[in-house]
Write a protein that holds these residues in place. Sequence first.
Motif, PDB file in Angstrom:
ATOM      1  N   SER A  19       0.842  -1.198   0.000  1.00 42.46           N
ATOM      2  CA  SER A  19       0.000   0.000   0.000  1.00 42.46           C
ATOM      3  C   SER A  19       0.871   1.239   0.000  1.00 42.46           C
ATOM      4  N   LEU A  20       0.279   2.372  -0.381  1.00 41.62           N
ATOM      5  CA  LEU A  20       1.035   3.618  -0.405  1.00 41.62           C
ATOM      6  C   LEU A  20       1.530   3.999   0.982  1.00 41.62           C
ATOM      7  N   ASP A  21       0.711   3.753   1.992  1.00 43.67           N
ATOM      8  CA  ASP A  21       1.156   4.113   3.342  1.00 43.67           C
ATOM      9  C   ASP A  21       2.305   3.220   3.801  1.00 43.67           C
ATOM     10  N   ALA A  22       2.295   1.944   3.377  1.00 40.82           N
ATOM     11  CA  ALA A  22       3.402   1.047   3.730  1.00 40.82           C
ATOM     12  C   ALA A  22       4.683   1.471   3.017  1.00 40.82           C
ATOM     13  N   LEU A  23       4.565   1.882   1.752  1.00 40.61           N
ATOM     14  CA  LEU A  23       5.745   2.320   0.994  1.00 40.61           C
ATOM     15  C   LEU A  23       6.328   3.601   1.582  1.00 40.61           C
ATOM     16  N   SER A  24       5.462   4.548   1.899  1.00 36.99           N
ATOM     17  CA  SER A  24       5.958   5.808   2.461  1.00 36.99           C
ATOM     18  C   SER A  24       6.568   5.587   3.837  1.00 36.99           C
ATOM     19  N   ALA A  25       5.943   4.720   4.643  1.00 35.17           N
ATOM     20  CA  ALA A  25       6.502   4.424   5.967  1.00 35.17           C
ATOM     21  C   ALA A  25       7.866   3.756   5.831  1.00 35.17           C
ATOM     22  N   LYS A  26       8.014   2.915   4.840  1.00 41.28           N
ATOM     23  CA  LYS A  26       9.303   2.245   4.603  1.00 41.28           C
ATOM     24  C   LYS A  26      10.392   3.266   4.304  1.00 41.28           C
ATOM     25  N   LEU A  27      10.088   4.250   3.453  1.00 40.16           N
ATOM     26  CA  LEU A  27      11.094   5.245   3.087  1.00 40.16           C
ATOM     27  C   LEU A  27      11.461   6.127   4.270  1.00 40.16           C
ATOM     28  N   ILE A  28      10.452   6.584   4.989  1.00 47.83           N
ATOM     29  CA  ILE A  28      10.719   7.424   6.160  1.00 47.83           C
ATOM     30  C   ILE A  28      11.471   6.632   7.215  1.00 47.83           C
ATOM     31  N   GLY A  29      11.099   5.366   7.387  1.00 46.92           N
ATOM     32  CA  GLY A  29      11.793   4.514   8.345  1.00 46.92           C
ATOM     33  C   GLY A  29      13.234   4.251   7.962  1.00 46.92           C
ATOM     34  N   ASN A  30      13.563   4.431   6.689  1.00 47.94           N
ATOM     35  CA  ASN A  30      14.943   4.243   6.225  1.00 47.94           C
ATOM     36  C   ASN A  30      15.706   5.556   6.088  1.00 47.94           C
ATOM     37  N   GLY A  31      15.223   6.585   6.780  1.00 47.15           N
ATOM     38  CA  GLY A  31      16.011   7.804   6.902  1.00 47.15           C
ATOM     39  C   GLY A  31      15.641   8.950   5.993  1.00 47.15           C
ATOM     40  N   LEU A  32      14.543   8.852   5.245  1.00 46.09           N
ATOM     41  CA  LEU A  32      14.133   9.976   4.397  1.00 46.09           C
ATOM     42  C   LEU A  32      13.500  11.043   5.265  1.00 46.09           C
ATOM     43  N   ALA A  33      14.074  12.238   5.257  1.00 45.55           N
ATOM     44  CA  ALA A  33      13.648  13.311   6.147  1.00 45.55           C
ATOM     45  C   ALA A  33      12.980  14.440   5.371  1.00 45.55           C
ATOM     46  N   GLY A  34      12.362  15.354   6.123  1.00 40.32           N
ATOM     47  CA  GLY A  34      11.797  16.562   5.531  1.00 40.32           C
ATOM     48  C   GLY A  34      10.471  16.346   4.849  1.00 40.32           C
ATOM     49  N   VAL A  35       9.753  15.284   5.193  1.00 38.10           N
ATOM     50  CA  VAL A  35       8.462  15.023   4.567  1.00 38.10           C
ATOM     51  C   VAL A  35       7.613  14.204   5.531  1.00 38.10           C
ATOM     52  N   ASN A  36       6.315  14.507   5.592  1.00 39.51           N
ATOM     53  CA  ASN A  36       5.430  13.683   6.409  1.00 39.51           C
ATOM     54  C   ASN A  36       4.844  12.559   5.563  1.00 39.51           C
ATOM     55  N   GLN A  37       4.302  11.580   6.219  1.00 36.54           N
ATOM     56  CA  GLN A  37       3.847  10.391   5.515  1.00 36.54           C
ATOM     57  C   GLN A  37       2.704  10.701   4.556  1.00 36.54           C
ATOM     58  N   GLU A  38       1.848  11.631   4.913  1.00 39.85           N
ATOM     59  CA  GLU A  38       0.710  11.956   4.057  1.00 39.85           C
ATOM     60  C   GLU A  38       1.166  12.547   2.726  1.00 39.85           C
ATOM     61  N   LEU A  39       2.108  13.506   2.784  1.00 46.85           N
ATOM     62  CA  LEU A  39       2.611  14.112   1.549  1.00 46.85           C
ATOM     63  C   LEU A  39       3.378  13.084   0.716  1.00 46.85           C
ATOM     64  N   LEU A  40       4.165  12.249   1.368  1.00 43.86           N
ATOM     65  CA  LEU A  40       4.945  11.253   0.646  1.00 43.86           C
ATOM     66  C   LEU A  40       4.028  10.250  -0.057  1.00 43.86           C
TER      67      LEU A  40
END
Length: 337
Positions: A19-40
């Motif tokens: 899902s999109l929320d799982a993909l965005s959480a994966k990226l943020i969890g791997n150190g992607l900064a400066g973005v919230n999960q909703e925008l990502l």
Amino acid sequence: MNGKDAPQLRPYPQHPPKSLDALSAKLIGNGLAGVNQELLECRIGQVGYFRLKGYWYPFLTSVSEESAKRSLPFRQGTQFQDIWDRYLFDQELRMLVFDGIVTIEIYLKSFLAHELSVFGGEFGYMTREGLPGLSYDAHLACLSSLRSSFTKSNLPYLRHFRNTYSDPLPPYWMIVGCLSYGTLKENFYQGAPDHIKRKLATQLHIFNPNPNPDVRGDAKILSNWLETIRQARNMTAHHDRFWNESSIRIAPKLPKHRSGSHAKGWWGNDWDIFRKSSGPAAFLTMENYLLSQIDGPAWRKKFISLMSKYPQIPKSDMGFPDGWEMSPLWCVDDPSH
């Protein structure tokens, strides 16, 4: 390649859709900064995870010091805005490249329609004598392709021709309107006699060392440039990533370097700074060179403005050396000077 030399292929590894929320959480969890999960999530849904990956790949950590391969997690301090800026820049760059190619394409249609009709008559392409550069089979294929394009076209003037005249195909100056760039290049440019190709090269200031004005136009370089334009046209039309493309398909052949007494006034030496560069810089310089002959400095000004709009884009990744803006190919309105 025989069976023994064939590479051993393996099945594509399973990647169950997430899902999109799982993909965005994966990226943020791997150190992607400066973005919230909703925008990502929104950006991934807008562009696609796999497509966007091409823009964040340089920000991943190296697998090893010896390998160029990268993988998650992101390098420390990676900001999503830096990735998104590269995506936006690439999008605007593709649009500008395509816009320039359209200008070149229209010029080619105008030039070839006029010169070929003068050479062989307004319907000269109906015979092989009118397109001497084509073989017998290639000429038959040409006529088949032209008939198909003409029959399918809904251009008003071509509909009027079909409904008014008994001729099976219209004159040069009409039929070029419904031809794709590839069809135009493959049939009318390739089929044109050598003197027309050389004349086109001369008008575009593509020269060989021969001082004889009748043969000075370098049709070999011109032919190569037209092919790289075809490749770039397909890339931009299909939205391929362009800004750091490093394959040779859009690498134009450059005029040879000359030294000693032969170097004075030789246009080829202006290209020296791009001879070892990778990325689209040489192509963009070639496009600017042609457009400067056709339409003056208009496209160059748009390109410089775009580059200034995104100062954070690494120009070296595009193949531009330091000081490229001041090279003779970019800093003057008429690069042939």
